[in-house]
Every structure is written in C-alpha cells, then in structure tokens.
Design an enzyme around this catalytic site. Structure first.
Site, PDB file in Angstrom:
ATOM      1  N   ASP A  45      36.090  32.070  44.263  1.00 31.69           N
ATOM      2  CA  ASP A  45      35.099  32.783  43.459  1.00 31.69           C
ATOM      3  C   ASP A  45      33.769  32.040  43.493  1.00 31.69           C
ATOM      4  OD1 ASP A  45      37.069  34.568  42.707  1.00 31.69           O
ATOM      5  OD2 ASP A  45      37.527  33.506  40.842  1.00 31.69           O
ATOM      6  N   TYR A  73      45.091  23.886  41.677  1.00 35.62           N
ATOM      7  CA  TYR A  73      43.867  24.159  40.931  1.00 35.62           C
ATOM      8  C   TYR A  73      43.873  23.428  39.591  1.00 35.62           C
ATOM      9  CZ  TYR A  73      43.390  28.303  43.978  1.00 35.62           C
ATOM     10  OH  TYR A  73      43.270  29.156  45.045  1.00 35.62           O
ATOM     11  N   ARG A 181      42.445  33.287  37.387  1.00 37.39           N
ATOM     12  CA  ARG A 181      41.843  34.055  36.289  1.00 37.39           C
ATOM     13  C   ARG A 181      42.871  34.992  35.653  1.00 37.39           C
ATOM     14  NH1 ARG A 181      37.541  37.397  38.855  1.00 37.39           N
ATOM     15  NH2 ARG A 181      38.625  36.935  40.797  1.00 37.39           N
TER      16      ARG A 181
END
Length: 292
Positions: A45, A73, A181
């Site tokens: 992103d 992540y 997300r």
C-alpha cells in the site's frame, strides 16, 4: 530491452518509503538503474513501508517464484475508529466505544484468526472483480460484493501500545495474498466494534529482510542465484549443466532436487542456469532457462 551479456540484472531488496506506490518505486528504479526491464513482487500500500523485491533484467522472470514466500509485517491496530480504507488514510465512517476492552480480550480475539482463514479483500485493493480493480471502483464510490479468499496466518502477536490507548501492536507472519488491513478490521469487529490499521511495515519476504534492504535511489543488486536462495538449489556438473541450458526435461533422480520444487540449478560458480519444476511423475522440466 535485449537480454545481452553484461546487461544490468539481479534482485534488489528495497525499503519502500511511505507515500510511494509500488509502481512509483519501479519507475524510480528504472531511472536509477538505466533499464526499463524491472518488475516487483508483492505490492505494498502507498502508506505502508518496508521490503519490496525488484527483479531487474532477466531476474523479472524469477519474480513468480518469490511471490509465494511467507510475509512478515508489523502494524498498529487502532480500536474504535473505522475508515473507508481500513487504514489511517481513509475517511472515518464509524466510531465505537471500546474503552472497556483490554489486552486479554484482544489477544483472545486475535488467536481465533491464526491458521487457515477466509478473508474478504478490502475495496481499496488491486484485486480484480469483473475485469476491474477494486481500488478503481472505490475511487468512483462504487462498492461491490467480494468473495472471501483462503489465506494462512502462521503467527500473530498483539500487545498494547501504552495503557488505555486502544492501540495494539500487531506482529504477523502470513501467506501471500493476506491483507493486514482486513485482518485488523476483522479482529476489531470480532470484539464487537471496529478499527483500522496504521504504521504498516513489511519486515520480510521469505529470508529477505529490512536489515538488507536499501532505499530505491541506491539499490544493491543481488545475483540471480541469490534471488532464489529460499528454494533448495542443485549444483550441476559440466554434463548436467549443458543439458539444463539446453532446456531438457530430466528425470527427477537425475536432477536430485530436495522437496517438491521449484529448484534453482546453479553452475559450480554459483551462477543460475535454470529453474526446474515438477512435470509428470518422475520427471522435471525447466520453467526458466538462464544462460550464464
């Protein structure tokens, strides 16, 4: 661009800055390295930072072997505030009072998402529905139904950032195609409210970590043999090397690769000759042939 000997090629491990799209990084690298033959593996992103792998020259043909590697992540989950994009870049769509939810409840909810799960891609993503990317539809204010897709969360750790802030640090190890997300939003929803993710950073793709990443304006190219270091390699002698370069189908025992493939085949100097993959039972075939 021709693939002549001496052309710029290899794998660059880039530390992407916030505000850049993955396409922006590729465009910048083309100018820095002086070649248009550059691609990337694993879109990030624009607001996210961290590891982005760039294939340069003939190494673009190797990117598909890097895509399935496990991703790692870190991010922050903000409870109580939902946004249109599921991250801090979007507009606020709902506010929830989640002040009574503590670390134990958050950890318990997160634990339910470890393993094989089904995940709905966010509207602001590159997934195609009806031939159009979701983010293109989202920019027009159009929301469409998305099918849930299987992903794997190998490991997930959440810990509070401060006391009573409603913000939790997430550390995630997951399969390719996982949206952090969506994971954060799903955890918040499971707690009876909503939330969004901020400060998303990719720490690793397979064995390629941020510790060896470089800014896009000063990339360092790894040789193509090193680009496939996460796969069990085969070192070919002179005779086998000639057959590999010729693109011959081989008996699996002739190649002698461990595991289920793919297998990078190197010469005695560590140069990549080809990548082989399973064919019919007992046989393997070249997926990519690279002349050294």
């Amino acid at each position: 661009m021709s693939e002549e000997k001496g052309a710029v090629e290899g794998l660059a491990v880039v530390d992407k800055e916030a505000g850049w799209t993955s396409h922006d990084v590729v465009a910048k690298a083309r100018g820095v390295l002086g070649t248009r033959k550059i691609g990337h593996s694993g879109t990030l992103d624009p607001d996210a930072t961290g590891v982005l792998l760039l294939g340069v020259g003939r190494a673009t043909r190797l990117l598909r072997f890097l895509t399935p590697l496990v991703k790692q992540y870190e991010a922050e989950l903000v409870l109580g505030v939902e946004t249109t994009t599921l991250d801090a870049a979007g507009e606020v769509t709902a506010i929830h009072d989640m002040a009574g939810i503590g670390p134990q409840e958050v950890a318990a909810a997160a634990a339910d998402f470890v393993g094989d799960i089904m995940q709905v891609p966010p509207m602001v993503s590159a997934v195609k529905v009806g031939g159009r990317r979701l983010h293109e539809l989202a920019r027009q204010g159009i929301e469409v139904e998305r099918k849930a897709r299987p992903v794997i969360i190998h490991d997930l750790v959440v810990a509070p950032v401060g006391i009573g802030t409603g913000v939790y640090r997430m550390e995630v190890s997951c399969s390719s195609g996982t949206y952090i997300r969506s994971l954060g939003a799903d955890i918040a929803r499971a707690l009876g409210g909503g939330g969004h993710v901020r400060a998303l950073r990719r720490l690793a793709i397979g064995s390629f970590t941020v510790s060896e990443a470089h800014p896009v304006d000063s990339p360092v190219l790894l040789p193509m043999g090193a680009a496939l270091r996460d796969h069990p390699a085969v070192t070919a002698g002179e005779d086998l090397g000639r057959r590999v370069i010729a693109g011959q189908v081989l008996g699996a025992d002739e190649l002698g690769g461990a595991g289920g493939g793919p297998w990078p085949v190197l010469d005695s100097r560590g140069r990549l000759l080809a990548v082989y993959e399973p064919y019919t039972e007992g046989w393997v075939k070249p997926a990519v042939v690279i002349s050294p």
